[in-house]
Design a protein around this motif. Sequence first.
Motif, short mmCIF file in Angstrom:
data_model
loop_
_atom_site.label_atom_id
_atom_site.label_comp_id
_atom_site.label_asym_id
_atom_site.label_seq_id
_atom_site.Cartn_x
_atom_site.Cartn_y
_atom_site.Cartn_z
N VAL A 125 0.83 -1.20 0.00
CA VAL A 125 0.00 0.00 0.00
C VAL A 125 0.87 1.25 0.00
CG1 VAL A 125 -1.64 1.34 1.40
CG2 VAL A 125 -2.01 -1.12 1.04
N HIS A 126 1.87 1.28 0.86
CA HIS A 126 2.78 2.44 0.95
C HIS A 126 3.45 2.69 -0.40
CE1 HIS A 126 5.52 5.15 3.18
NE2 HIS A 126 6.42 4.72 2.32
N GLY A 127 3.99 1.65 -1.01
CA GLY A 127 4.67 1.79 -2.29
C GLY A 127 3.75 2.28 -3.39
N ILE A 128 2.54 1.75 -3.44
CA ILE A 128 1.59 2.17 -4.48
C ILE A 128 1.15 3.61 -4.26
CG2 ILE A 128 -0.73 1.79 -5.42
CD1 ILE A 128 -0.14 -1.24 -5.16
N LEU A 129 0.98 4.00 -3.02
CA LEU A 129 0.63 5.41 -2.78
C LEU A 129 1.74 6.34 -3.27
CD1 LEU A 129 -1.23 5.40 0.64
CD2 LEU A 129 -2.19 5.50 -1.67
N HIS A 130 3.00 5.92 -3.12
CA HIS A 130 4.10 6.71 -3.71
C HIS A 130 3.92 6.79 -5.22
CE1 HIS A 130 6.74 7.90 -0.51
NE2 HIS A 130 6.90 6.67 -0.05
N LEU A 131 3.59 5.66 -5.86
CA LEU A 131 3.40 5.67 -7.31
C LEU A 131 2.24 6.58 -7.72
CD1 LEU A 131 3.89 1.88 -8.18
CD2 LEU A 131 5.54 3.75 -8.43
N ARG A 132 1.29 6.75 -6.83
CA ARG A 132 0.14 7.60 -7.11
C ARG A 132 0.41 9.07 -6.77
NH1 ARG A 132 -5.31 5.39 -4.79
NH2 ARG A 132 -5.99 7.22 -5.95
N GLY A 133 1.62 9.36 -6.29
CA GLY A 133 1.99 10.75 -6.06
C GLY A 133 2.03 11.18 -4.61
N TYR A 134 1.71 10.30 -3.70
CA TYR A 134 1.79 10.64 -2.27
C TYR A 134 3.25 10.63 -1.83
CZ TYR A 134 -3.25 9.98 -1.86
OH TYR A 134 -4.62 10.10 -1.99
N ASP A 135 3.55 11.44 -0.82
CA ASP A 135 4.92 11.47 -0.32
C ASP A 135 4.90 11.77 1.18
OD1 ASP A 135 7.68 11.32 -0.38
OD2 ASP A 135 7.87 12.71 -2.06
#
Length: 147
Positions: free
Chosen positions: A109-119
């Motif tokens: 989940v953490h990694g995919i949120l990064h891919l979606r632009g979250y930081d």
Amino acid sequence: MSLDLQVAARGRVPGRAQFRRWARAALAGNRRRRVALTVRVVEAPESARLNRRYRDKPGATNVLSFGFDPPPGVNSDLLGDLVICAPLVRREAEAQDKRESAHWAHLVVHGILHLRGYDHDREREATVMERRETRILRALGYPDPYR
């Protein structure tokens, strides 16, 4: 969602169905109609090489996210790649007294949120991202990963 799961690590690793479930939950609300994603599960030396090369940091890390931006004029469903270090996931889960499956889910989940632009570089961004992770993980039946 198209998932390319690559397992280059020894020992127990969650199955494709689990990775798909976690990824779908992290992608909920995504504006893209179709998404392709690669998840590569590796040993510590590969994680360390990638961490050094792309983040200029020593040693293995639990998850790396590599987003994909297609060149102009090229249509692609590829969101990006995640690289997860299996031995580190196991050690961290034990050290944090978490179920291993909960930690795997969190890192996907953490990694995919990064891919979606979250930081999480700034405190405000980190708060937003952590709240989103916690909501997604609770919906999947896992406890708050930050407690």
